[in-house]
Scaffold this active site. Structure first.
Site, short mmCIF file in Angstrom:
data_model
loop_
_atom_site.label_atom_id
_atom_site.label_comp_id
_atom_site.label_asym_id
_atom_site.label_seq_id
_atom_site.Cartn_x
_atom_site.Cartn_y
_atom_site.Cartn_z
N LYS A 52 0.83 -1.22 0.00
CA LYS A 52 0.00 0.00 0.00
C LYS A 52 0.87 1.27 0.00
O LYS A 52 0.62 2.19 -0.76
CB LYS A 52 -0.93 0.03 1.24
CG LYS A 52 -1.90 -1.15 1.32
CD LYS A 52 -2.88 -0.98 2.46
CE LYS A 52 -2.28 -1.05 3.86
NZ LYS A 52 -1.70 -2.36 4.22
N ARG B 136 -9.53 0.73 9.04
CA ARG B 136 -9.12 -0.65 9.31
C ARG B 136 -10.17 -1.41 10.09
O ARG B 136 -9.97 -2.59 10.38
CB ARG B 136 -7.82 -0.65 10.11
CG ARG B 136 -6.55 -0.87 9.29
CD ARG B 136 -5.42 -0.84 10.28
NE ARG B 136 -4.21 -1.49 9.92
CZ ARG B 136 -3.14 -0.88 9.40
NH1 ARG B 136 -3.19 0.39 9.07
NH2 ARG B 136 -2.03 -1.53 9.22
N ARG C 54 11.51 -6.66 5.15
CA ARG C 54 11.31 -5.23 4.83
C ARG C 54 12.22 -4.35 5.68
O ARG C 54 12.41 -4.60 6.87
CB ARG C 54 9.84 -4.87 5.07
CG ARG C 54 9.53 -3.43 4.82
CD ARG C 54 8.06 -3.22 4.59
NE ARG C 54 7.27 -3.25 5.81
CZ ARG C 54 5.99 -2.89 5.86
NH1 ARG C 54 5.35 -2.53 4.75
NH2 ARG C 54 5.33 -2.92 7.00
N ARG D 40 11.22 -2.33 11.25
CA ARG D 40 10.14 -1.96 12.15
C ARG D 40 9.94 -3.02 13.23
O ARG D 40 9.96 -4.21 12.93
CB ARG D 40 8.83 -1.81 11.35
CG ARG D 40 8.67 -0.46 10.72
CD ARG D 40 7.47 -0.39 9.79
NE ARG D 40 6.22 -0.88 10.36
CZ ARG D 40 5.05 -0.77 9.75
NH1 ARG D 40 4.96 -0.18 8.56
NH2 ARG D 40 3.95 -1.24 10.30
N ARG E 269 -0.69 -9.31 13.50
CA ARG E 269 -1.23 -8.32 12.57
C ARG E 269 -2.08 -9.01 11.49
O ARG E 269 -3.10 -8.47 11.08
CB ARG E 269 -0.09 -7.52 11.91
CG ARG E 269 0.53 -6.52 12.87
CD ARG E 269 1.87 -6.05 12.39
NE ARG E 269 1.79 -5.14 11.26
CZ ARG E 269 2.79 -4.91 10.41
NH1 ARG E 269 3.95 -5.52 10.58
NH2 ARG E 269 2.64 -4.06 9.42
P1 AMP Z 1 0.88 0.42 9.14
O1 AMP Z 1 2.10 1.26 8.92
O2 AMP Z 1 -0.28 0.89 8.31
O3 AMP Z 1 1.14 -1.05 8.97
O4 AMP Z 1 0.43 0.63 10.66
C1 AMP Z 1 1.29 0.26 11.73
C2 AMP Z 1 0.49 0.09 12.99
O5 AMP Z 1 -0.13 1.34 13.35
C3 AMP Z 1 -0.65 -0.91 12.93
O6 AMP Z 1 -0.22 -2.24 13.13
C4 AMP Z 1 -1.55 -0.41 14.04
O7 AMP Z 1 -1.03 -0.74 15.33
C5 AMP Z 1 -1.43 1.11 13.89
N1 AMP Z 1 -2.44 1.63 12.94
C6 AMP Z 1 -2.21 2.23 11.74
N2 AMP Z 1 -3.37 2.57 11.15
C7 AMP Z 1 -4.36 2.19 12.00
C8 AMP Z 1 -5.78 2.24 11.95
N3 AMP Z 1 -6.44 2.76 10.91
N4 AMP Z 1 -6.46 1.73 13.01
C9 AMP Z 1 -5.83 1.22 14.08
N5 AMP Z 1 -4.50 1.11 14.18
C10 AMP Z 1 -3.76 1.59 13.15
#
Ligand code: AMP
Length: 213
Positions: A13, A88, A127, A159, A170
């Site tokens: 994404k 999400r 990654r 990360r 996740r």
């Molecule tokens: P990402 O970089 O999109 O994979 O997000 C990393 C982490 O941030 C996720 O695993 C969640 O803990 C948190 N996070 C990001 N976006 C959301 C969302 N829309 N709702 C809840 N938690 C989020």
């Protein structure tokens, strides 16, 4: 144009969002990036969010809904935005619908990037990220110099939530909480399914066809 990028962690994404920003001239809004910046700055929100993020769990809906409510009102969103990693949960999607309705707007397309779980674990464990937003892979997309960003010369990092235990959590949470959004937006006629296993450029071309076609 208001777009949502939907897909499991590791679907690509963020990579696609960056290419779309260049082509479409609208900003990427990544709740993950905004939360990571808050963690780095050590804000109250960041300290609270970190507990969930490190465990591979979703941050509470009200936190991310608040982030998006403020962000989409900013001037650079006047012509639209690309939501990356939001919504999400169904509650987040419903809140977004309400926000947009209040602004006389709607979502135009939901780009659903489809990648089987079997490919995601390998993508995420390998990654490596840069704080400038660029992402690499230790096997499939190596930087020119190991550990260094090609774009800005920054030091790459792994990360915390791209380590195996958090990834499993996740993916479970993705299927339980986020995948139901495909149905939610299919009922509204918004979903554009895109196979996410080809080359970055082929996937990008398919996305552009879906949003411009
Ligand atoms: P990402 O970089 O999109 O994979 O997000 C990393 C982490 O941030 C996720 O695993 C969640 O803990 C948190 N996070 C990001 N976006 C959301 C969302 N829309 N709702 C809840 N938690 C989020």
């Amino acid at each position: 144009m208001n777009l949502i990028l939907l897909g499991p962690p590791g679907a690509g994404k963020g990579t696609q969002a960056k290419k779309m920003v260049e082509k479409l001239g609208i900003p990427q809004i990544s709740t993950g990036d905004i939360l990571r910046a808050a963690v780095k700055e050590g804000t109250a929100m960041g300290i609270e969010a970190k507990k969930y993020m490190d465990a591979g769990k979703l941050v509470p809906d009200e936190v991310v809904i608040g982030i998006i409510r403020d962000r989409i009102k900013e001037a650079d969103c006047a012509k639209g935005f690309i939501l990356d990693g939001f919504p999400r949960t169904v509650a987040q999607a419903e809140a977004l619908d309400e926000m947009l309705k209040g602004m006389g707007q709607d979502i135009d397309h939901v780009i659903s990037i489809e990648v089987p779980d079997s490919a995601l674990l390998e993508r995420l464990t390998g990654r490596r990220m840069c704080s400038c937003g660029a992402s690499y892979h230790i096997m499939f997309n190596k930087p020119k110099q190991e550990g260094i960003c090609d774009l800005c010369g920054g030091k790459l990092y792994h990360r915390d939530d791209d380590k195996e235990e958090a990834i499993t959590e996740r993916l479970v949470n993705y299927h339980r909480q986020t995948a139901p959004l495909i149905d939610f937006y299919t009922k509204k006629g918004k979903v554009r399914p895109i196979p996410g296993t080809g080359s970055v450029d082929d996937i990008f071309a398919a996305i552009m066809d879906a949003v411009e076609g």
